[in-house]
Structures are given as structure tokens and as C-alpha cells.
Design a protein around this motif. Structure first.
Motif, short mmCIF file in Angstrom:
data_model
loop_
_atom_site.label_atom_id
_atom_site.label_comp_id
_atom_site.label_asym_id
_atom_site.label_seq_id
_atom_site.Cartn_x
_atom_site.Cartn_y
_atom_site.Cartn_z
N THR A 38 112.74 36.69 -43.35
CA THR A 38 113.83 37.63 -43.62
C THR A 38 113.66 38.34 -44.97
OG1 THR A 38 115.27 35.94 -44.60
CG2 THR A 38 115.47 36.31 -42.22
N ARG A 43 112.60 43.45 -48.16
CA ARG A 43 111.56 44.23 -48.83
C ARG A 43 111.32 45.54 -48.08
NH1 ARG A 43 108.07 41.59 -52.40
NH2 ARG A 43 108.75 39.46 -52.88
N ARG A 112 123.09 43.76 -46.14
CA ARG A 112 123.07 42.40 -45.57
C ARG A 112 123.63 42.40 -44.15
NH1 ARG A 112 121.07 39.36 -49.39
NH2 ARG A 112 121.04 37.67 -47.89
N ARG A 133 117.12 33.14 -47.85
CA ARG A 133 117.98 32.62 -48.91
C ARG A 133 119.32 32.12 -48.35
NH1 ARG A 133 113.93 34.40 -50.64
NH2 ARG A 133 113.38 35.10 -52.74
N ASP A 134 119.74 32.73 -47.23
CA ASP A 134 121.08 32.46 -46.68
C ASP A 134 121.01 32.09 -45.20
OD1 ASP A 134 120.22 34.90 -45.73
OD2 ASP A 134 122.19 35.86 -45.88
N ARG A 186 124.86 36.72 -57.02
CA ARG A 186 125.47 37.88 -56.36
C ARG A 186 126.64 37.40 -55.49
NH1 ARG A 186 120.33 38.20 -52.56
NH2 ARG A 186 121.02 36.68 -51.03
#
Ligand code: DC
Length: 222
Positions: A38, A43, A112, A133-134, A186
Motif C-alpha cells: 500500500t 507513492r 486515504r 501503516r494502517d 497525523r
């Protein structure tokens, strides 16, 4: 692995340079699963913004354009591919220019939301290792196995500098730590250890040992 487990979803989250990509690809290959990076999607979105002259620190401008790029990702762990508007960007998304711009772009909630839709579509049906990351917290909170992969900052910088062909070690560490700080603080889906995740600190282990460990976790979870 039994056929009943072919729909398995493995979520591997962690900061930059913790070995997520090599580990995730290794686990997917060993278990005959697909693989989704992801980070490459964030990117690719960033690359498109730079190509189109969108100022990446201008969140409303990024939000307004983020529905436009057509992002396609392949899920073969031996040959992960990524294309934007039909152009292969596998190399272009790894440049320092993209790396420096990706954190502000990935902090934009509309970005996102857009990528979440693409990620869930790719995960649909399971049989996949997903790194990011999530993933365990937001994208696939029902994943069968969640791993939070970390390593010492110095070890992470050494790996990343080697990947980048011998880049300056202390500059690489400074840039990794700056990205970690933005990614962890964030508001939208910060980097964090998901509920139910197993924390694996890869610092003292070889890649093969970490892959073995996670393959064991997935097999035991079945
Ligand atoms: O894993 P990577 O370094 O290629 O990720 C690039 C950036 O994308 C990283 O700085 C944070 C962001 N990212 C994210 O916000 N959420 C994800 N699931 C994956 C990556």
C-alpha cells in the motif's frame, strides 16, 4: 496450508525501513498468497501530483485532484507491479523526490479514502499479505493475522541506505525519523500498533528468521 486457509488476510504494519516489504513478499511467497504494497500506492499518488504540478503541501489542492489518477497494482509477490494512467512507475516512485513528498500527500483524508477503496477491492476474497501503516487498524481490521514490524532506527537506516545504493547513513536516519514523526502524528489513520497485532522487533534477526516467525504465526492462527 489447507485450502480452507486460502482466504487468509495477513496485515503487516510498521515504520519505514523495518523490513516490511522483503518480509511481506517472503511470507506471501512461502504461503502461496498474493501481496499488496500500500506504500507504493501512496507513492504512486504522490508521483502523479508531482507530475501534474500540484503543490504537495497544499492539502485542499491535493484533495481536489486525488480522484484523477488511475492506479493499478499487481499482486504477485515475485513481481509486484504498479502503474499510473497506464505508465509503469515501479522505479519512478522510489526516487528521493517522491520519498520527500509522500508524507504530506498521505496525510490528506481524501487521498486515504480513495486508496482505501482500491486497497479493499484488491484484498477482497483474501489470500493476501498486505503491508502498510494502517492495515491492521483501518484497512483490514478483521485480518486473520496482524503483525507490527519494527527495528532500531539505526538498523532501519542502514537497510534503507543499502537499498538506495549506499546513501549517507546519518542523512537517511534523519529522513526516516522525520517521516516516522509525520506518519505517527497525523490525524488521519496514523501509524500505530493495531489491536490484536503481534509486535516483532526484527533488529537481531535475519530476513529468513523473520519470515519463518510470521509464517509460523499464520499457520498457528489457522
Ligand atoms: O512503505 P513506504 O515507505 O513505501 O510508504 C510510503 C509512505 O506512504 C509512508 O511515508 C507513509 C505512507 N503510507 C501510509 O500512510 N499508509 C499506508 N498504509 C502505507 C504507506
Amino acid at each position: 496450508m489447507s485450502s480452507a486457509r486460502t482466504g487468509v488476510v495477513v496485515a503487516i504494519d510498521g515504520p519505514s525501513g523495518s523490513g516490511k516489504s522483503s518480509t511481506s513478499r517472503g511470507v506471501a511467497t512461502r504461503l502461496g498468497l498474493r501481496y499488496l504494497d500500500t506504500g507504493a500506492m501512496y507513492r504512486a499518488m504522490t508521483w502523479w501530483m508531482l507530475q501534474h504540478g500540484v503543490p504537495v503541501d497544499d492539502a485542499p489542492a491535493v484533495a481536489e485532484r486525488c480522484g484523477e489518477p488511475v492506479i493499478e497494482t499487481g499482486t504477485d509477490p515475485q513481481n509486484p507491479t504498479i502503474a499510473v494512467d497506464g505508465t509503469d512507475v515501479a522505479r519512478a516512485i522510489r526516487t528521493a523526490e517522491v520519498t520527500c513528498a509522500v508524507s504530506p500527500v498521505s496525510a490528506v483524508p481524501q487521498v486515504r479514502a480513495r486508496l482505501l477503496g482500491l486497497q479493499r477491492a484488491a484484498i477482497d476474497g483474501g489470500g493476501i499479505v498486505v503491508e502498510g501503516r494502517d492495515i491492521g487498524s483501518v484497512v483490514a481490521p478483521d485480518a486473520d493475522q496482524k503483525v507490527y514490524l519494527t527495528a532500531d532506527a539505526t538498523a532501519r537506516a542502514a537497510r534503507r541506505a543499502a537499498e538506495e545504493g549506499g546513501a549517507d547513513l546519518s542523512a537517511t536516519e534523519t529522513s526516516l525519523l522525520a517521516r516516522d514523526r509525520i506518519d505517527s502524528t497525523r490525524t488521519a489513520s496514523p501509524l500505530m500498533m493495531a489491536e490484536g497485532a503481534v509486535h516483532v522487533d526484527s533488529t537481531p534477526y535475519t530476513l529468513e528468521e523473520v519470515v519463518d516467525l510470521i509464517v509460523g504465526l499464520v499457520e498457528d492462527a489457522g
